[in-house]
Design a protein around this motif. Structure first.
Motif, PDB file in Angstrom:
ATOM      1  N   TYR A  39      26.984   2.965   5.768  1.00 19.24           N
ATOM      2  CA  TYR A  39      27.372   3.935   6.779  1.00 19.24           C
ATOM      3  C   TYR A  39      26.145   4.809   7.055  1.00 19.24           C
ATOM      4  O   TYR A  39      25.522   5.318   6.126  1.00 19.24           O
ATOM      5  CB  TYR A  39      28.533   4.781   6.245  1.00 19.24           C
ATOM      6  CG  TYR A  39      29.029   5.822   7.200  1.00 19.24           C
ATOM      7  CD1 TYR A  39      29.853   5.469   8.264  1.00 19.24           C
ATOM      8  CD2 TYR A  39      28.676   7.160   7.042  1.00 19.24           C
ATOM      9  CE1 TYR A  39      30.316   6.426   9.154  1.00 19.24           C
ATOM     10  CE2 TYR A  39      29.147   8.122   7.922  1.00 19.24           C
ATOM     11  CZ  TYR A  39      29.966   7.749   8.975  1.00 19.24           C
ATOM     12  OH  TYR A  39      30.425   8.703   9.848  1.00 19.24           O
ATOM     13  N   GLU A  53      24.489   8.149   8.889  1.00 24.52           N
ATOM     14  CA  GLU A  53      24.774   9.449   9.508  1.00 24.52           C
ATOM     15  C   GLU A  53      23.464  10.037   9.990  1.00 24.52           C
ATOM     16  O   GLU A  53      22.491  10.034   9.243  1.00 24.52           O
ATOM     17  CB  GLU A  53      25.306  10.378   8.409  1.00 24.52           C
ATOM     18  CG  GLU A  53      26.661  10.925   8.675  1.00 24.52           C
ATOM     19  CD  GLU A  53      27.198  11.651   7.456  1.00 24.52           C
ATOM     20  OE1 GLU A  53      28.107  11.102   6.835  1.00 24.52           O
ATOM     21  OE2 GLU A  53      26.696  12.736   7.130  1.00 24.52           O
ATOM     22  N   VAL A  99      28.922  -0.073   8.900  1.00 23.44           N
ATOM     23  CA  VAL A  99      30.343   0.202   9.134  1.00 23.44           C
ATOM     24  C   VAL A  99      30.524   1.544   9.845  1.00 23.44           C
ATOM     25  O   VAL A  99      29.665   2.419   9.777  1.00 23.44           O
ATOM     26  CB  VAL A  99      31.153   0.195   7.810  1.00 23.44           C
ATOM     27  CG1 VAL A  99      31.157  -1.190   7.187  1.00 23.44           C
ATOM     28  CG2 VAL A  99      30.622   1.229   6.825  1.00 23.44           C
ATOM     29  N   LYS A 100      31.661   1.673  10.526  1.00 16.70           N
ATOM     30  CA  LYS A 100      31.911   2.883  11.307  1.00 16.70           C
ATOM     31  C   LYS A 100      32.721   3.922  10.543  1.00 16.70           C
ATOM     32  O   LYS A 100      32.899   5.044  11.001  1.00 16.70           O
ATOM     33  CB  LYS A 100      32.648   2.509  12.597  1.00 16.70           C
ATOM     34  CG  LYS A 100      31.741   1.847  13.625  1.00 16.70           C
ATOM     35  CD  LYS A 100      32.421   1.896  14.996  1.00 16.70           C
ATOM     36  CE  LYS A 100      31.534   1.720  16.179  1.00 16.70           C
ATOM     37  NZ  LYS A 100      30.430   0.947  16.278  1.00 16.70           N
ATOM     38  N   ASP A 101      33.256   3.501   9.377  1.00 16.71           N
ATOM     39  CA  ASP A 101      34.085   4.421   8.604  1.00 16.71           C
ATOM     40  C   ASP A 101      33.462   4.615   7.231  1.00 16.71           C
ATOM     41  O   ASP A 101      33.272   3.648   6.482  1.00 16.71           O
ATOM     42  CB  ASP A 101      35.493   3.808   8.481  1.00 16.71           C
ATOM     43  CG  ASP A 101      36.431   4.727   7.718  1.00 16.71           C
ATOM     44  OD1 ASP A 101      35.995   5.826   7.299  1.00 16.71           O
ATOM     45  OD2 ASP A 101      37.591   4.325   7.530  1.00 16.71           O
ATOM     46  N   LEU A 128      23.844   1.894  17.946  1.00 22.30           N
ATOM     47  CA  LEU A 128      24.956   2.426  17.150  1.00 22.30           C
ATOM     48  C   LEU A 128      25.721   3.429  18.016  1.00 22.30           C
ATOM     49  O   LEU A 128      25.097   4.248  18.660  1.00 22.30           O
ATOM     50  CB  LEU A 128      24.430   3.160  15.914  1.00 22.30           C
ATOM     51  CG  LEU A 128      23.516   2.377  14.962  1.00 22.30           C
ATOM     52  CD1 LEU A 128      22.759   3.340  14.058  1.00 22.30           C
ATOM     53  CD2 LEU A 128      24.318   1.396  14.135  1.00 22.30           C
ATOM     54  N   ASP A 129      27.019   3.388  17.987  1.00 22.75           N
ATOM     55  CA  ASP A 129      27.891   4.342  18.718  1.00 22.75           C
ATOM     56  C   ASP A 129      27.402   4.654  20.122  1.00 22.75           C
ATOM     57  O   ASP A 129      27.644   5.742  20.623  1.00 22.75           O
ATOM     58  CB  ASP A 129      28.009   5.738  18.046  1.00 22.75           C
ATOM     59  CG  ASP A 129      28.065   5.692  16.560  1.00 22.75           C
ATOM     60  OD1 ASP A 129      28.818   4.864  16.072  1.00 22.75           O
ATOM     61  OD2 ASP A 129      27.358   6.491  15.925  1.00 22.75           O
TER      62      ASP A 129
END
Ligand code: SAH
Ligand code: SF4
Ligand code: F3S
Length: 439
Positions: free
Chosen positions: A5, A7, A33-35, A140-141
């Motif tokens: 993950y 951030e 992963v997104k979570d 990403l996102d």
């Protein structure tokens, strides 16, 4: 152990770097992963620009401890804070398994393997050549419409207050062919907007294989990919903003009419001790040039309140600068002393915090009035807007930006994200324009 993950904190360049990190991981059988609940590793890509940026990250690292008490979860600190503090960070935050500076991301697969076995690691060597130019970032996102492209790394300017030259190393430019290729691929994938990133894009320079490319030429190459691909850039240093670049911007409708030109202070003495290498007069001359070549250009800035020895009079000069330029947007900061900088070695952080706060608030209040007045002047004008998606407030309302980078909110009426539409401005706040679709 293969789920990661990521951030990201800090500036756009860090967001671009996280996409490189994602790409390196995916090529090596890791899954992004997104979570965070699913992750085996949490990588925190950090910023060191001000103390509060670092405090926020330390708080986050402590929060993650609760999750680590429940299951195996390894934490890595990437980016500028890792580079600044190196192994000290491993000592101070004992639930962190590794630190890695911004030029070491190719080593991630190796380091994650070690960390999975319970080892600790610190990779904080800076490079004179690394640009990750061969690595196609994974988005990403993203919104699938607008993407960042890093065109250079590092900084050579050594502004007295700034930690970036120490956390990011020497300035180096990336091969223009790889930049163009990345922009083309994005366009083919449906992206409509790219932002070229560097700490001082005006000093972009590539000298190789008879290819001599400066920033204006690079902008032209990217702008020529398609008139439907918008091109933005950040950040320009006022000392290097050339007429040639302004001419290129004026020539291509798809180069967005928005310049971020951090002023930092309106006082000549402050600019000198900040080592900014321009005077207020020079800065205003550049503003005048922007207005001359590109009358509809928006101008935004960064400013620091309460740098070492700043007098009340010098603070007033900053307010005067804001009144003269009438910025469309400003990022406004209180000075924060950073270890390792010229200021930390040779100057005193002598402006009391309450004075810094008051000065900052005065700048914020003035800028709020100016932005509102600027926005009121937009009422009645019609702009081409690149639709980004639903607005924060309602799904029936969509939003997008005009070339000047102003956000406009309007009733959806069947419009899709990624489309270009025309919107007439009908109302505003100091931060947003409201409008209606023009059919
Ligand atoms: N390369 C860009 C700025 C990158 S940092 C430029 O030169 O314009 C983004 C902004 O953070 C800076 O423009 C400055 O306004 C602010 N900043 C940098 N160091 C700071 C410090 N020590 N305290 C407060 N603000 C700071
Ligand atoms: Fe920092 Fe100055 Fe470099 Fe910008 S130009 S990153 S403020 S040293
Ligand atoms: Fe922060 Fe590093 Fe960017 S210090 S502002 S993340 S270059």
């Amino acid at each position: 152990m293969n789920k990661v993950y990521i951030e990201t904190y800090g500036c756009q360049m860090n967001f671009a770097d996280s996409e490189i990190v994602g790409s390196i991981l995916q090529k090596n059988e890791y899954v992004v992963v997104k979570d965070v609940e699913e992750a085996d590793f949490v990588l925190i890509n950090t910023c060191a620009i001000r103390d509060n940026a670092e405090q926020r990250i330390r708080k986050r690292v402590k929060e993650l401890r609760a999750m680590q008490n429940r299951r195996v979860l390894k934490i890595g600190i990437l980016g500028c804070m890792a580079e600044r503090l190196k192994t000290q960070l491993l000592e101070e935050e004992d639930n962190v398994s590794f630190v890695m500076g911004p030029d070491s991301y190719r080593k991630l697969p190796e380091v994650l393997a070690l960390v999975a076995k319970g080892e600790k690691s610190a990779e904080t060597e800076l490079s004179e050549v690394e640009t990750y130019s061969d690595i196609a970032p994974v988005r990403l996102d993203g919104n699938g419409i607008s993407a960042y492209i890093s065109i250079m790394r590092g900084c050579e300017n050594f502004c007295a207050y700034c930690v970036v030259p120490y956390t990011r190393g020497h300035e180096r430019s990336r091969d223009p062919r790889s930049i163009e290729q990345e922009a083309r691929t994005l366009f083919e994938q449906g992206y409509k907007e790219v932002t070229l990133l560097g700490q001082n894009v005006n000093s972009y320079r590539w000298n190789c294989d008879q290819d001599q490319v400066g920033f204006p030429e690079l902008m032209e190459r990217i702008a020529q990919i398609s008139p439907l691909l918008r091109v933005r850039f950040a950040t320009s240093h006022p000392k290097d903003l050339s007429d040639e670049l302004l001419q290129v911007m004026a020539k291509y409708p798809n180069i967005c009419k928005c310049i971020h030109l951090p002023v930092q202070s309106g006082s000549e003495r402050m600019l000198k001790i900040m080592n900014r290498k321009y005077t207020p007069e020079w800065y205003l001359n550049r503003i005048e040039a922007i207005r001359r070549y590109i009358p509809d250009c928006s101008i935004t800035t960064d400013v620091i309140a309460g740098f070492c020895t700043e007098t009340e009079e010098e603070h007033q000069m900053t307010l005067d600068m804001f009144r003269k330029v009438r910025y469309d947007y400003a990022y406004m900061f209180k000075f924060s002393m950073r270890g390792g900088t010229y200021a930390s070695k040779y100057m005193q952080d002598d402006i009391p915090d309450d004075v810094k706060t008051r000065r900052l608030e005065e700048i914020i209040a003035l800028q709020g009035e100016i932005a509102l007045e600027n926005n009121r002047q937009e009422i009645g004008r019609t702009y081409e807007v690149l639709v980004e998606g639903p607005s924060h407030r309602s799904k029936e309302q969509y939003c997008g930006r005009n070339s000047q980078n102003k956000m406009i909110v309007f009733d959806r009426e069947g419009v899709e994200a990624g489309q270009y539409v025309h919107v007439q401005v009908t109302d505003c706040t100091s931060a947003t324009l409201l409008g209606k679709l023009v059919k």
